[in-house]
Design a protein around this motif. Sequence first.
Motif, PDB file in Angstrom:
ATOM      1  N   UNK A   1      23.558   8.795  -3.154  1.00 34.18           N
ATOM      2  CA  UNK A   1      23.866   9.549  -4.364  1.00 34.18           C
ATOM      3  C   UNK A   1      22.786   9.290  -5.397  1.00 34.18           C
ATOM      4  N   UNK A   2      22.402  10.314  -6.119  1.00 34.11           N
ATOM      5  CA  UNK A   2      21.417  10.177  -7.185  1.00 34.11           C
ATOM      6  C   UNK A   2      22.047  10.664  -8.489  1.00 34.11           C
ATOM      7  N   UNK A   3      21.481  10.206  -9.600  1.00 30.22           N
ATOM      8  CA  UNK A   3      21.958  10.656 -10.907  1.00 30.22           C
ATOM      9  C   UNK A   3      22.914   9.703 -11.585  1.00 30.22           C
ATOM     10  N   UNK A   4      23.216   8.541 -10.968  1.00 27.95           N
ATOM     11  CA  UNK A   4      24.100   7.560 -11.593  1.00 27.95           C
ATOM     12  C   UNK A   4      23.248   6.506 -12.294  1.00 27.95           C
ATOM     13  N   UNK A   5      23.519   6.270 -13.566  1.00 26.70           N
ATOM     14  CA  UNK A   5      22.746   5.307 -14.352  1.00 26.70           C
ATOM     15  C   UNK A   5      23.658   4.230 -14.938  1.00 26.70           C
ATOM     16  N   UNK A   6      24.665   4.613 -15.694  1.00 22.80           N
ATOM     17  CA  UNK A   6      25.560   3.666 -16.360  1.00 22.80           C
ATOM     18  C   UNK A   6      26.933   4.310 -16.500  1.00 22.80           C
ATOM     19  N   UNK A   7      27.891   3.531 -16.982  1.00 17.81           N
ATOM     20  CA  UNK A   7      29.255   4.024 -17.160  1.00 17.81           C
ATOM     21  C   UNK A   7      29.848   3.380 -18.400  1.00 17.81           C
ATOM     22  N   UNK A   8      31.154   3.469 -18.534  1.00 17.87           N
ATOM     23  CA  UNK A   8      31.849   2.899 -19.686  1.00 17.87           C
ATOM     24  C   UNK A   8      32.023   1.389 -19.556  1.00 17.87           C
ATOM     25  N   UNK A   9      31.437   0.783 -18.554  1.00 13.43           N
ATOM     26  CA  UNK A   9      31.485  -0.663 -18.364  1.00 13.43           C
ATOM     27  C   UNK A   9      30.345  -1.317 -19.140  1.00 13.43           C
ATOM     28  N   UNK A  10      30.634  -2.391 -19.848  1.00 13.58           N
ATOM     29  CA  UNK A  10      29.605  -3.086 -20.620  1.00 13.58           C
ATOM     30  C   UNK A  10      28.547  -3.655 -19.690  1.00 13.58           C
ATOM     31  N   UNK A  11      27.288  -3.502 -20.084  1.00 13.31           N
ATOM     32  CA  UNK A  11      26.204  -4.024 -19.255  1.00 13.31           C
ATOM     33  C   UNK A  11      26.046  -5.527 -19.472  1.00 13.31           C
ATOM     34  N   UNK A  12      25.220  -6.134 -18.625  1.00 17.31           N
ATOM     35  CA  UNK A  12      24.937  -7.566 -18.726  1.00 17.31           C
ATOM     36  C   UNK A  12      23.432  -7.768 -18.659  1.00 17.31           C
ATOM     37  N   UNK A  13      22.905  -8.625 -19.560  1.00 20.35           N
ATOM     38  CA  UNK A  13      21.479  -8.929 -19.614  1.00 20.35           C
ATOM     39  C   UNK A  13      21.248 -10.316 -19.027  1.00 20.35           C
ATOM     40  N   UNK A  14      20.259 -10.441 -18.174  1.00 17.41           N
ATOM     41  CA  UNK A  14      19.888 -11.738 -17.626  1.00 17.41           C
ATOM     42  C   UNK A  14      18.373 -11.900 -17.709  1.00 17.41           C
ATOM     43  N   UNK A  15      17.912 -13.142 -17.771  1.00 19.41           N
ATOM     44  CA  UNK A  15      16.490 -13.436 -17.918  1.00 19.41           C
ATOM     45  C   UNK A  15      16.035 -14.281 -16.739  1.00 19.41           C
TER      46      UNK A  15
ATOM     47  N   UNK B   1      21.383  10.573 -16.826  1.00 23.06           N
ATOM     48  CA  UNK B   1      21.847  11.585 -15.872  1.00 23.06           C
ATOM     49  C   UNK B   1      22.888  12.447 -16.549  1.00 23.06           C
ATOM     50  N   UNK B   2      23.502  13.316 -15.803  1.00 22.51           N
ATOM     51  CA  UNK B   2      24.568  14.151 -16.364  1.00 22.51           C
ATOM     52  C   UNK B   2      25.728  13.268 -16.807  1.00 22.51           C
ATOM     53  N   UNK B   3      26.275  13.533 -17.997  1.00 26.49           N
ATOM     54  CA  UNK B   3      27.488  12.833 -18.400  1.00 26.49           C
ATOM     55  C   UNK B   3      28.718  13.714 -18.244  1.00 26.49           C
ATOM     56  N   UNK B   4      28.512  14.895 -17.709  1.00 23.25           N
ATOM     57  CA  UNK B   4      29.595  15.763 -17.278  1.00 23.25           C
ATOM     58  C   UNK B   4      29.170  16.400 -15.968  1.00 23.25           C
ATOM     59  N   UNK B   5      30.122  16.767 -15.154  1.00 21.13           N
ATOM     60  CA  UNK B   5      29.830  17.175 -13.779  1.00 21.13           C
ATOM     61  C   UNK B   5      28.849  18.343 -13.728  1.00 21.13           C
ATOM     62  N   UNK B   6      27.829  18.268 -12.853  1.00 20.99           N
ATOM     63  CA  UNK B   6      26.915  19.418 -12.672  1.00 20.99           C
ATOM     64  C   UNK B   6      27.648  20.597 -12.050  1.00 20.99           C
ATOM     65  N   UNK B   7      27.247  21.793 -12.461  1.00 18.00           N
ATOM     66  CA  UNK B   7      27.899  23.012 -11.989  1.00 18.00           C
ATOM     67  C   UNK B   7      27.042  23.813 -11.019  1.00 18.00           C
ATOM     68  N   UNK B   8      25.733  23.611 -11.057  1.00 15.09           N
ATOM     69  CA  UNK B   8      24.849  24.361 -10.167  1.00 15.09           C
ATOM     70  C   UNK B   8      23.640  23.492  -9.859  1.00 15.09           C
TER      71      UNK B   8
ATOM     72  N   UNK C   1      32.473  14.553 -10.442  1.00 10.04           N
ATOM     73  CA  UNK C   1      31.444  13.542 -10.242  1.00 10.04           C
ATOM     74  C   UNK C   1      30.181  13.969 -10.981  1.00 10.04           C
ATOM     75  N   UNK C   2      29.520  12.994 -11.618  1.00 12.67           N
ATOM     76  CA  UNK C   2      28.312  13.300 -12.382  1.00 12.67           C
ATOM     77  C   UNK C   2      27.058  13.182 -11.532  1.00 12.67           C
ATOM     78  N   UNK C   3      27.183  12.731 -10.312  1.00 13.44           N
ATOM     79  CA  UNK C   3      26.019  12.549  -9.446  1.00 13.44           C
ATOM     80  C   UNK C   3      25.790  13.729  -8.522  1.00 13.44           C
ATOM     81  N   UNK C   4      24.657  13.672  -7.827  1.00 11.67           N
ATOM     82  CA  UNK C   4      24.310  14.641  -6.786  1.00 11.67           C
ATOM     83  C   UNK C   4      24.240  13.870  -5.480  1.00 11.67           C
ATOM     84  N   UNK C   5      24.863  14.400  -4.439  1.00  8.80           N
ATOM     85  CA  UNK C   5      25.019  13.669  -3.190  1.00  8.80           C
ATOM     86  C   UNK C   5      24.147  14.294  -2.106  1.00  8.80           C
ATOM     87  N   UNK C   6      23.414  13.430  -1.409  1.00 10.15           N
ATOM     88  CA  UNK C   6      22.506  13.866  -0.349  1.00 10.15           C
ATOM     89  C   UNK C   6      23.115  13.521   1.002  1.00 10.15           C
TER      90      UNK C   6
END
Length: 921
Positions: A33-47, A332-339, A631-636
């Motif tokens: 799947x492509x087009x997924x970047x982030x969601x409503x989950x809090x991110x985490x930073x590490x060094x 990426x899309x934050x709402x489902x792609x239509x075409x 779904x906000x992603x595109x599936x291959x």
Amino acid sequence: MAGLHEKKARIDDTPAETQPKQVGSRLYDPYRAIGYIASNTAHSIQYRGQTAFITTGIGRSFHVYDVEKINLLFVGPHFTSDVVSVLSIGDETFVSTGGRVVVCRRGKQTGELETVDRGEISNLMQFGDYIIAISEDNAVVVWNRTTRELFTELEFVSESFQVTSVVHPSTYVNKVVIGSAQGAMQVWNIQTRRCLYEFKSFGSGISCMVQSPVIDVLAIGLLDGRILLHNVKQDRSVMQLSQEGRVTAVSFRTDDVPMMATANSEGDVALWDLNKKRLLHVLQGAHDSNIPSLDFLTSQPLLITSSADNSIKEWLFDGQDGVPRLLRQRSGHFSAPQMIRYHGEKGFDIMSSGRDRTLRLFSVIRDSQSTEMSQGSLAREARMRNVKVNQLRLPQIVQFASSPAMSRNWDDVLTCHQGFSSAYTWSTDRKALGKYNLRSPDDTNIKAVAISACGNYGFLGMVSGAIEMVNMQSGYSRRLFTGHTKTVTGIQTDSCNHQVYSISLDGTLRIWDFSTGAQLYCVDMQSTPSSLAIHRESSLLACACDDAVVRVVDVESQRIVRKFAGHRNRITDLTFSNDGRWIVTGSLDSTIRTWDLPTGHMVDWFRVESVPVSLTFSPTGDFLATAHMDSVGIYLWANRTQFTEITLRQIDPSSINDRTTDKGDVSLVALPTSAGLANSEEDVEEGAGTEGIEADNKDAGVYVAAEQLTDNMVTLSSLPKSKWQTLLNLSTIKKRNAPERAPKAPEQAPFFLPTTEGLTPHFDIEALSADRKGGSDGNEDSKPIERTKISTVSALSGLARALYRSQETMHYAPVFEYLKELNPSAADIEIRTLPVTDDLKAVKAFIRATTAQLGSKRDFELAQAYLQVFLNVFADIIKENAAELEDPLNALSKECRKQWNTVDGLIRYSACMVDFMRSSK
């Protein structure tokens, strides 16, 4: 792609003999799947040293990016439930999903924390050697990170204290501050499990808490928009600020600039000057949705934000006014792609439009090259008008068309929008909105668009039924096609600009003359067509109609040549395969079906979890791409016919209804994930490749071709043609590749050069030359090797003589099986080194093996090639021993003459050679 294997549905509790058959897809493998970047989950930073990494949750998995360029580094495993919280510590990532905390390392699951039966786990936080989280049943759970065992639990039975956040105040040993939805806070010692102090309520629920750079001071975000800097040691508020909307995240700069950043649920980021205790700037519309977390990098003027709008953004503070600029982003899309449609002939990019009112270009080969097509300086205009950025975007795209033929010269994309009477041009070269706003001539809404194959002309289909042709370079109208009585729903053109094809809600397909605009033909579609696809090389049109039937029209004969019926609901989209052999359709019945045009049958189908709204086939035939309703992603999906042999069989659409058992729908295929099902460890087991495919073919009753159809038919080998051709011309090839003169070793100078006696020393070249001519180099080991010491017994001769001893069986197949495994040079050497000092046993065995192979009619061209090499090498030996070799030569000649009319060329040469040698004495 050769390692892709079909994902099998496993039904563990059912006995093997009663398990339902996995229907699945025989043509497509879930790839990724492509087009997924982030969601409503809090991110985490590490060094890791000076390098920072960001981990984001995406649905049922997680991504790890580097902060420097936001490149995707690792993709987590696919879990059975959505990811609620992520925490990265060193090389380990802790993921809360489905009421358990999973430990992953470099994207692979390595273990779990001790399970607690307390429902969903959220707000994972590091506390020294411990990990703290909040459970769904209002408790704080603490694990030991090293042993992964449960350390303690802090339960809050009273409903007057609902836990919402936890923070560890710096320098407070074994102590945490717990915030509640009622606005009160408590200080707890996790070692003694005692409440040490309770703060009064702040009058609003606590949404987040963060340790400030100052010891004893916490930043507390409230639901009413207030931000409190509270001294927990003295229990007093140091500062109180207020913003619009509830506070979702807080962060502080640590590079000696007293600044605080806060986010709200509307996607805004507020920047505060802590010295002056005032608002410095508001990044209004920084994101299009809730911002669950934001972080300043340690000792750097860089702010990182992630949002539920499926994006990560980095803001750089490099100006004197303290206002940041957007440094880089991934979205990426934050709402489902239509075409969705493939753009270009190489199959590298997919263009998509969605309900989020954006047009995006996704790269299939490199995610970092995916981008959103710019609609102008919307952020600046939004600030001036004091509105959201999304309100200034163009309306949702109804349909778009693209042609890369003239991408570098002028605009190459055309879009029409919902409720708009104008169409817009775009440029994929500039990744931005183009020059022209093409308004319909009758001021009616535009519902369909198309671009000619040459990229010079665009077509606009209107609600009134008219079609306008415009020049893509100048934007001027060139021609008007009139004839439809209702809304035009689809337009296509041929590859030579001779004809234009259109469908309409009036139930007709009309063919127009490209040059004059006159109507040539009108085809009654027997139902209202909703979408139109074309395969230009075969001049075939496919129309999806409202009666859930796909009708294929031959442009040359203007007739409906195929009808494909079987869907149980409206067809959402359809596409041709790259070779024009298949038509793939998606429907509201959640199935994706493949129809074979030459036979007129359905050859594949599978059901997915979400309704497919659009699909497109790669121009190279590698992938099928799908977009789904929720779904906000595109599936291959990988096309299995590209890397394995698939035997197509007819599937009766009426026979696929009863596929549901007490175990569920066995035809349901899981959508691809970001990591890809092809790389899952379950499928990369020993013997899980071709054996599984062969077993499926056997169970499904698929015919598997035999090695030889009948004994009366000559069968060639499956080896490359170059193998036996190279063998026949090996001497010519060696002669051509030989160097013109033999390489000559350079002369070696002595370590000490001889000199002549005298006042002026000179090198004695004559003595050195005489020494080289008269003497040797003193190496006694450099003697020529005697030929008798070289073993000339080859593996082929040993095998042939072994079979000669058991010649009653006449089983000489191993001889040719061995030769088939060798390259041409090795096979030539094996034949040439057959011994003649063993009473010609090896020669007789090879002649009999060749006779048997010709009689079996298998690997016929190889047998002829090996025979020709053998006869060329051993011609003199056969002439001298014609009497002794008479019986095997007679059998070989007889077998060759049987096939005289079957194969020309080599066989005639071989037969003549055998007759010649038998007659020569």
